[in-house]
Design an enzyme around this catalytic site. Structure first.
Site, PDB file in Angstrom:
ATOM      1  N   GLU A  95     -11.931  13.000  -6.031  1.00  0.00           N
ATOM      2  CA  GLU A  95     -12.873  12.263  -6.876  1.00  0.00           C
ATOM      3  C   GLU A  95     -12.220  11.777  -8.168  1.00  0.00           C
ATOM      4  OE1 GLU A  95     -16.989  13.520  -9.039  1.00  0.00           O
ATOM      5  OE2 GLU A  95     -16.570  14.444  -7.103  1.00  0.00           O
ATOM      6  N   ASP A  96     -11.342  12.606  -8.764  1.00  0.00           N
ATOM      7  CA  ASP A  96     -10.840  12.330 -10.117  1.00  0.00           C
ATOM      8  C   ASP A  96      -9.348  11.965 -10.176  1.00  0.00           C
ATOM      9  OD1 ASP A  96     -13.358  12.922 -11.053  1.00  0.00           O
ATOM     10  OD2 ASP A  96     -12.895  15.006 -11.516  1.00  0.00           O
TER      11      ASP A  96
END
Length: 722
Positions: A95-96
């Site tokens: 996600e990051d």
């Protein structure tokens, strides 16, 4: 031997992480129950995650990798397998960071990649609103959970650490995350039997959501605790002595309700703090099930039980696998004492829930039961998502399904089914099977016929009566409480409406095409395909449904399909009105302003989203459509209209005793039902009564009106107009 422990729930800052947890601490902890090779893989995942998150920091300013490590610590405390610990460390990399799912598959295998993907949010898609994005992320996570239960354990551990470190967030963001925690994640933890995590999520969520209320309650509990200590010690000592006399080995734990539990009870039952906090709670843990019931006898001999407050969750476990005996006693000076009696194993399962599956051996009966029940609930969630129209509807229906209290209902064969408190016979029917719910027509509760809206209570035996031609009633949506029932009814009615709209649309389009000496079956398929492409519709059914629902004009569609830009030749086909039977379903309705019945001259008006609405020709409400001929549809009654139709009559009567009974008797004698009655005007000598009656047509209504007019008390009768 009897051991006594007094537990005080951790509150506020005391429950938050004050020390930094390192990778070496994690590996040292994992050494106590994992193989060295597995611990090495976890350390490899830490190095991978630290490199991926290099340069990233949290709002608190600390390196980002400390958050995944804290999540892994929570998973390790649940004694989860090494793949779950690796997924906890890597849960934010997709996600990051730039790391792809394929890279995780290569480094750590398919299982770990699926777990990480299940927890990751959908960051690359655009949504119309924040609520829709959150709902779609929740739907994605729930679908991942149905494949692997460990996804939710990682997510709950992630949410727990986020809640512990929530103080650095803006107040509005704190409240939003706290509300989501209290509405979704704490109830999920409870549904999965993970009470230890559920209690801390509730406590932290309450503090962030309502800081002032939290502080006031915390101060009140601190002040009251000193007065309770002596009483609690006396109660525990009395129970200990009786257990020793009965030669029962037990661990006795004095408990306090957490602040959120106190707050919720005060709010729901509108009780003052003193009445909620005046309940003393004791948990008794013993060796085996037989001893549980012996211990129950001991405490019932010590203090008198409160009638109707005993619950046996050992014989009939809760939906999340929770097992315990619950009873309430009249203690010294009439003080109520809540007692929970369970085995040590049940106590562990009550705290850990489905995580106990990994904590105990795979073959353990209690942990297997907890996981089976969790899977049963998730199976229901999967059915809800298959029927839900969109992600927001799915989220709302799952929220409805996260009820903390259950009722236990018996089937005619003696099987037990759990339903949320307030569930009705229709909820039970859908819990048995969607087809049973869709075709149910009646219910027997304890062998007696009852309405389908009847609320069910624990211990009742329920038998559903079905009929092959039956279908769900839209009115059921006003009283069903389970998500499965609600989505199944909506899904069925939506499909039914589309089918009926398509049938009506075909009739309207065929009627319009008759002006071109065509029918829909005679139109060239390529012409239909071209029109569908121009209108961006997936198939012919979608076009017909649009026409039937009044969203598209049949005349314009017919002009395109007829291949002519000019008006159709008038002589090509007679303008036959559309025949109305009354059995067309949800896309044809009869106006309540004028109550048309067979025999009345009628006109149809196309209403967007509703389909065809039939009015009487003289109805004042169709006047606005006089200048919109495209909205008018010439209609006529079928030679044999089906069903019965409502009609309204207004009767002016003398003010005499028994006049309403006389009128009702005549109406019943004429084979009609009274659907509604109202008293419009009243003076000293007369009363005007308006009846809504079921009729078969004008002739039937005229016969009724003649019979009513003959009554001596009737002064005047007329049909009510719109």
């Amino acid at each position: 031997m009897v051991e006594t422990v007094t537990t005080v729930p951790t509150t506020g800052i005391a429950s938050k992480d004050n020390t930094r947890f390192l990778a070496s601490d994690l590996c040292a902890y994992l050494d106590s129950y994992l193989e060295p090779q597995q611990v090495s893989e976890v350390y490899k995942a830490y190095l991978f995650g630290a490199e991926a998150h290099e340069g990233q920091t949290r709002l608190s300013g600390e390196p980002y990798i400390y958050h995944p490590l804290a999540v892994a610590k929570t998973m390790a405390e649940m004694r989860m397998d090494h793949k779950s610990i690796i997924a906890a460390i890597l849960h934010d990399v997709m996600e990051d960071t730039h790391i792809s799912k394929e890279r995780i598959v290569t480094e750590f295998g398919e299982d770990v990649a699926e777990l990480v993907d299940g927890v990751s949010k959908l960051t690359h898609l655009k949504f119309r609103s924040k609520a829709e994005a959150q709902a779609e992320n929740f739907r994605k996570m729930m679908l991942a959970i149905t494949k692997d239960l460990r996804v939710i354990l990682v997510k709950l551990a992630d949410r727990l650490h986020n809640m512990r470190t929530l103080g650095v967030m803006r107040p509005d963001k704190r409240r939003r995350i706290a509300r989501e925690t209290l509405e979704i994640y704490a109830p999920i933890a409870q549904r999965l039997g993970m009470n230890a995590i559920r209690r801390e999520l509730e406590q932290l969520g309450f503090e962030a959501m309502y800081p002032n209320r939290y502080k006031v309650l915390q101060d009140a509990v601190s002040r009251a605790r000193g007065n309770r200590k002596e009483v609690m010690q006396k109660i525990e000592a009395a129970i200990c002595n009786r257990m020793e006399d009965a030669h029962i080995e037990a661990r006795i734990i004095g408990r306090e309700k957490n602040l959120y539990s106190i707050y919720r009870k005060m709010k729901q039952k509108r009780l003052p703090f003193n009445e909620v906090f005046d309940v003393f709670a004791v948990r008794i843990a013993v060796a085996d099930v037989d001893t549980c019931y012996r211990a129950l006898g001991v405490v019932h001999n010590l203090y008198k039980p409160v009638p109707g407050r005993f619950k046996d969750y050992i014989a009939i476990p809760k939906a999340n696998g929770y097992q315990s005996l619950h009873t309430v006693l009249f203690g010294p000076h009439g003080i109520p004492i809540e007692i929970q009696i369970r085995t040590e194993e049940m106590d562990q399962v009550a705290e850990s829930g489905i995580a106990a599956h990994w904590l105990y051996k795979a073959g353990d009966r209690h942990s297997a039961s907890a996981q089976a029940r969790a899977r049963e609930w998730l199976k229901g969630v999967l059915e809800i998502q298959q029927s839900a129209g969109n992600s927001i509807e799915f989220l709302e229906n799952v929220k409805v399904d996260l009820f903390p209290e259950e009722v236990y209902i018996f089937t005619p064969k003696g099987e037990i089914m759990e339903l949320p408190k307030g569930a009705t016979a229709v909820d039970f029917a859908y819990a048995v099977h969607s087809d049973v719910g869709n075709t149910c027509v009646a219910v027997k509760i304890d062998r007696r016929l009852a309405p389908l809206s009847t609320q069910l209570f624990s211990g009742q035996t329920v038998e559903i009566i079905t009929a092959p031609g039956a279908r769900p009633n839209p009115a059921w949506l006003s009283f069903v409480v389970t998500g499965k029932a609600r989505t199944s009814i909506r899904h069925y009615l939506k499909n039914l409406q589309e089918d009926e709209a398509a049938n009506l649309g075909r009739r309207l389009l065929d009627k319009a095409l008759a002006g071109y000496s065509l029918s829909l079956d005679q139109v060239a398929p390529e012409r239909v395909e071209t029109l569908l492409a121009d209108l961006q519709l997936k198939d012919l059914n979608a076009l017909l449904a649009d026409i039937g629902l009044g969203n598209r004009m049949a005349a314009l569609v017919a002009r395109r399909l007829g291949g002519a830009e000019e008006e159709p030749a008038e002589q090509a086909a007679p303008d036959r009105p559309l025949a109305v039977k009354g059995t067309e379903g949800m896309v044809l309705s009869f106006a309540r302003c004028c109550y048309p019945i067979p025999g009345d001259p009628i006109v149809g008006v196309m209403s967007a989203g509703r389909g065809l609405v039939v009015h009487r020709e003289g109805c004042r409400n169709v006047a606005e459509y006089r200048d919109k001929p495209d909205k008018w549809i010439p209609v006529e009654w079928s030679p044999e209209p089906g069903l019965e139709y409502p009609a309204a009559i207004r009767v002016q009567t003398a003010n005499q005793r028994g006049v309403l009974a006389s009128l009702a008797a005549v109406i019943a004698d004429m084979g009609s039902n009274i659907e509604n009655v109202s008293f419009d005007e009243r003076d000293g000598s007369s009363t005007t009564i308006t009846f809504t009656l079921s009729t078969q047509g004008r002739r039937h209504l005229a016969g009724m009106m003649r019979r009513i007019r003959r009554l001596p008390q009737v002064m005047k009768i007329q049909r009510a107009r719109g």
